[in-house]
Design a protein around this motif. Structure first.
Motif, PDB file in Angstrom:
ATOM      1  N   SER A  49       0.826  -1.201   0.000  1.00 41.62           N
ATOM      2  CA  SER A  49       0.000   0.000   0.000  1.00 41.62           C
ATOM      3  C   SER A  49       0.869   1.263   0.000  1.00 41.62           C
ATOM      4  O   SER A  49       0.602   2.204  -0.744  1.00 41.62           O
ATOM      5  CB  SER A  49      -0.925  -0.010   1.213  1.00 41.62           C
ATOM      6  N   VAL A  50       1.902   1.257   0.817  1.00 36.47           N
ATOM      7  CA  VAL A  50       2.808   2.410   0.860  1.00 36.47           C
ATOM      8  C   VAL A  50       3.462   2.623  -0.506  1.00 36.47           C
ATOM      9  O   VAL A  50       3.549   3.747  -1.006  1.00 36.47           O
ATOM     10  CB  VAL A  50       3.881   2.230   1.955  1.00 36.47           C
ATOM     11  N   ALA A  51       3.901   1.540  -1.125  1.00 32.31           N
ATOM     12  CA  ALA A  51       4.554   1.638  -2.430  1.00 32.31           C
ATOM     13  C   ALA A  51       3.598   2.144  -3.508  1.00 32.31           C
ATOM     14  O   ALA A  51       3.998   2.885  -4.402  1.00 32.31           O
ATOM     15  CB  ALA A  51       5.132   0.277  -2.831  1.00 32.31           C
ATOM     16  N   VAL A  52       2.338   1.753  -3.419  1.00 28.02           N
ATOM     17  CA  VAL A  52       1.343   2.190  -4.401  1.00 28.02           C
ATOM     18  C   VAL A  52       0.940   3.635  -4.156  1.00 28.02           C
ATOM     19  O   VAL A  52       0.792   4.427  -5.087  1.00 28.02           O
ATOM     20  CB  VAL A  52       0.101   1.260  -4.360  1.00 28.02           C
ATOM     21  N   ILE A  53       0.774   4.003  -2.905  1.00 29.07           N
ATOM     22  CA  ILE A  53       0.273   5.329  -2.569  1.00 29.07           C
ATOM     23  C   ILE A  53       1.285   6.432  -2.882  1.00 29.07           C
ATOM     24  O   ILE A  53       0.896   7.545  -3.238  1.00 29.07           O
ATOM     25  CB  ILE A  53      -0.168   5.374  -1.082  1.00 29.07           C
ATOM     26  N   LEU A  54       2.567   6.130  -2.773  1.00 31.31           N
ATOM     27  CA  LEU A  54       3.589   7.152  -3.050  1.00 31.31           C
ATOM     28  C   LEU A  54       3.389   7.815  -4.412  1.00 31.31           C
ATOM     29  O   LEU A  54       3.239   9.040  -4.478  1.00 31.31           O
ATOM     30  CB  LEU A  54       4.995   6.567  -2.913  1.00 31.31           C
ATOM     31  N   PRO A  55       3.352   7.062  -5.516  1.00 35.77           N
ATOM     32  CA  PRO A  55       3.153   7.753  -6.800  1.00 35.77           C
ATOM     33  C   PRO A  55       1.767   8.368  -6.944  1.00 35.77           C
ATOM     34  O   PRO A  55       1.619   9.405  -7.600  1.00 35.77           O
ATOM     35  CB  PRO A  55       3.394   6.663  -7.851  1.00 35.77           C
ATOM     36  N   LEU A  56       0.756   7.756  -6.315  1.00 34.75           N
ATOM     37  CA  LEU A  56      -0.589   8.340  -6.381  1.00 34.75           C
ATOM     38  C   LEU A  56      -0.629   9.696  -5.682  1.00 34.75           C
ATOM     39  O   LEU A  56      -1.229  10.650  -6.178  1.00 34.75           O
ATOM     40  CB  LEU A  56      -1.617   7.403  -5.752  1.00 34.75           C
ATOM     41  N   CYS A  57       0.011   9.773  -4.528  1.00 32.60           N
ATOM     42  CA  CYS A  57       0.072  11.044  -3.795  1.00 32.60           C
ATOM     43  C   CYS A  57       0.883  12.077  -4.565  1.00 32.60           C
ATOM     44  O   CYS A  57       0.514  13.253  -4.618  1.00 32.60           O
ATOM     45  CB  CYS A  57       0.669  10.837  -2.408  1.00 32.60           C
ATOM     46  N   ALA A  58       1.981  11.632  -5.164  1.00 28.61           N
ATOM     47  CA  ALA A  58       2.804  12.559  -5.953  1.00 28.61           C
ATOM     48  C   ALA A  58       1.993  13.117  -7.125  1.00 28.61           C
ATOM     49  O   ALA A  58       2.037  14.323  -7.408  1.00 28.61           O
ATOM     50  CB  ALA A  58       4.066  11.854  -6.447  1.00 28.61           C
ATOM     51  N   LEU A  59       1.241  12.265  -7.796  1.00 28.95           N
ATOM     52  CA  LEU A  59       0.414  12.718  -8.911  1.00 28.95           C
ATOM     53  C   LEU A  59      -0.677  13.676  -8.434  1.00 28.95           C
ATOM     54  O   LEU A  59      -0.890  14.735  -9.038  1.00 28.95           O
ATOM     55  CB  LEU A  59      -0.209  11.524  -9.629  1.00 28.95           C
ATOM     56  N   SER A  60      -1.354  13.315  -7.342  1.00 24.15           N
ATOM     57  CA  SER A  60      -2.395  14.206  -6.806  1.00 24.15           C
ATOM     58  C   SER A  60      -1.808  15.551  -6.404  1.00 24.15           C
ATOM     59  O   SER A  60      -2.384  16.599  -6.694  1.00 24.15           O
ATOM     60  CB  SER A  60      -3.077  13.554  -5.595  1.00 24.15           C
ATOM     61  N   ALA A  61      -0.645  15.529  -5.743  1.00 22.23           N
ATOM     62  CA  ALA A  61       0.008  16.780  -5.337  1.00 22.23           C
ATOM     63  C   ALA A  61       0.367  17.627  -6.557  1.00 22.23           C
ATOM     64  O   ALA A  61       0.195  18.854  -6.548  1.00 22.23           O
ATOM     65  CB  ALA A  61       1.252  16.479  -4.505  1.00 22.23           C
ATOM     66  N   LEU A  62       0.851  16.990  -7.605  1.00 18.89           N
ATOM     67  CA  LEU A  62       1.194  17.727  -8.830  1.00 18.89           C
ATOM     68  C   LEU A  62      -0.046  18.382  -9.437  1.00 18.89           C
ATOM     69  O   LEU A  62      -0.015  19.552  -9.827  1.00 18.89           O
ATOM     70  CB  LEU A  62       1.853  16.781  -9.845  1.00 18.89           C
ATOM     71  N   ILE A  63      -1.139  17.648  -9.488  1.00 18.69           N
ATOM     72  CA  ILE A  63      -2.375  18.212 -10.041  1.00 18.69           C
ATOM     73  C   ILE A  63      -2.850  19.385  -9.193  1.00 18.69           C
ATOM     74  O   ILE A  63      -3.198  20.448  -9.723  1.00 18.69           O
ATOM     75  CB  ILE A  63      -3.463  17.122 -10.148  1.00 18.69           C
TER      76      ILE A  63
END
Length: 119
Positions: A49-63
């Motif tokens: 979950s941590v490994a998956v959430i990292l790029p998802l959070c990065a993408l959300s933060a970028l948006i």
């Protein structure tokens, strides 16, 4: 095997929508999906979950940043504390009994739910 891969994709989709919509929380949904639907062992589900959430959070933060909705300076202290806390949590992860880890996770979910409903 094909059925299991579909659950992986759907679990990621649910976590991504949750992260994008609420600005976080995808991991809260992802851990139960990974353990129940994808049959991952609990510790692996938390780590995955941590490994998956990292790029998802990065993408959300970028948006959010591109839309002008992210205050980077206000986020900085939380980022620093989060990095330190993530390091400590990662080091302690193997030492914590799985029963207590599940209970702590459940309390975190309950706390978030109560906060969301009443505050």
């Amino acid at each position: 095997m094909k059925h299991k891969k579909l659950w992986y994709v759907l679990s990621g989709l649910v976590a991504g929508v949750c992260n994008g919509f609420f600005g976080g929380g995808g991991g809260t949904l992802l851990v139960p999906l990974l353990t129940r639907r994808c049959q991952l062992e609990q510790r692996k589900a938390f780590a995955t979950s941590v490994a998956v959430i990292l790029p998802l959070c990065a993408l959300s933060a970028l948006i959010y940043f591109l839309r002008g909705e992210l205050d980077v300076l206000a986020a900085l202290p939380y980022l620093i504390g989060g990095l330190v806390g993530g390091f400590i949590g990662g080091k302690l992860f193997r030492k914590v009994n799985m029963v207590w880890l599940r209970r702590a996770f459940a309390l975190l979910i309950l706390y978030g739910g109560v906060k969301a409903l009443f505050f």
